[in-house]
Design an enzyme around this catalytic site. Structure first.
Site, mmCIF file in Angstrom:
data_model
loop_
_atom_site.group_PDB
_atom_site.id
_atom_site.type_symbol
_atom_site.label_atom_id
_atom_site.label_comp_id
_atom_site.label_asym_id
_atom_site.label_seq_id
_atom_site.Cartn_x
_atom_site.Cartn_y
_atom_site.Cartn_z
ATOM 1 C CG ASN A 93 -1.964 -1.053 1.187
ATOM 2 O OD1 ASN A 93 -2.548 -1.289 0.127
ATOM 3 N ND2 ASN A 93 -2.205 -1.730 2.302
ATOM 4 C CB CYS A 94 -0.175 4.739 -0.627
ATOM 5 S SG CYS A 94 0.381 6.428 -0.397
ATOM 6 N N PRO A 95 2.636 4.371 1.279
ATOM 7 C CG PRO A 95 4.331 5.614 2.385
ATOM 8 C CD PRO A 95 3.140 4.702 2.648
ATOM 9 C CG LEU A 96 5.277 0.363 2.113
ATOM 10 C CD1 LEU A 96 4.966 -1.026 2.631
ATOM 11 C CD2 LEU A 96 6.610 0.838 2.674
#
Lengths: 130, 75
Positions: free
Chosen positions: B13-16
């Protein structure tokens, strides 16, 4: 194009706010923005070496983040420094009040900083507070 | 399209996806191409903004079976 400056003030000790601050700071930093993070109040003790990241949740979402194994906020802050050259500055007042020795802080933190210096750094920057 | 490095960001998921892409690009040479596959629905706009901010080139992007594939050329 001038580099955009972002100052992130983190005073909360709750999971949701620490996580949002870390997400915003890390993305801004790796996107080429000049990011300075000022840690104070309840946020500071989490940055003692080896301290748990098990911050109390404000609500249901904080608990969901634990269940879904969201990356912990300290990892994201560290990546902001390592990948995006962000600076994380602990508040000298908070360290003094809490009796925290600078030598016990995580090695990726910068020098203890007072508000006057921080406000100087924040001139012309967007300031986000968590 | 040929690429020099591959990043599997599926399930992240964001921000990965952005953070992993930045880390991958750091180890690459100018002109080399990074392929990223993501399932994060926000990643299309995120990678467009990331490239606009950083000057890396978004060579192409495509969607198939709820997966988003990006080719980024390092500046």
């Amino acid at each position: 194009m001038a580099v955009e400056k972002i100052c992130v003030v983190v005073v909360s000790g709750t999971r949701e706010r620490l996580q949002m601050a870390a997400m915003a700071a890390s993305v801004a930093a790796v996107s080429g923005m000049e990011v300075t993070i000022f840690l104070s109040m309840n946020a500071v003790p989490f940055f003692i070496k080896g301290a748990s990241t098990d911050a109390p949740s404000e609500g249901k979402f904080g608990e969901l983040m634990v269940q879904k194994n969201a990356p912990d906020f300290k990892t994201l802050f560290r990546q902001a420094v390592e990948l995006g050259d962000a600076k994380i500055l602990p508040c000298s007042m908070a360290l003094d009040i809490a009796g925290i020795d600078t030598a016990t802080l995580e090695p990726y933190l910068g020098e203890p900083t007072g508000l006057t210096r921080f406000l100087d750094l924040a001139q012309g920057a967007q300031v986000w507070t968590f | 399209m040929n690429f020099d490095k591959d990043l599997d960001a599926r399930g992240l998921n964001c921000p990965l996806p952005i953070l992993r892409a930045k880390k991958a690009l750091t180890d690459m040479q100018s002109g080399q191409v990074l392929r990223i596959v993501s399932t994060d629905v926000g990643s299309v706009k995120d990678f467009q903004a990331f490239c606009k901010q950083t000057g890396n080139e978004l060579v192409s992007q495509a969607e198939a079976s709820n997966e988003f594939t990006f080719f980024l050329k390092r500046k």
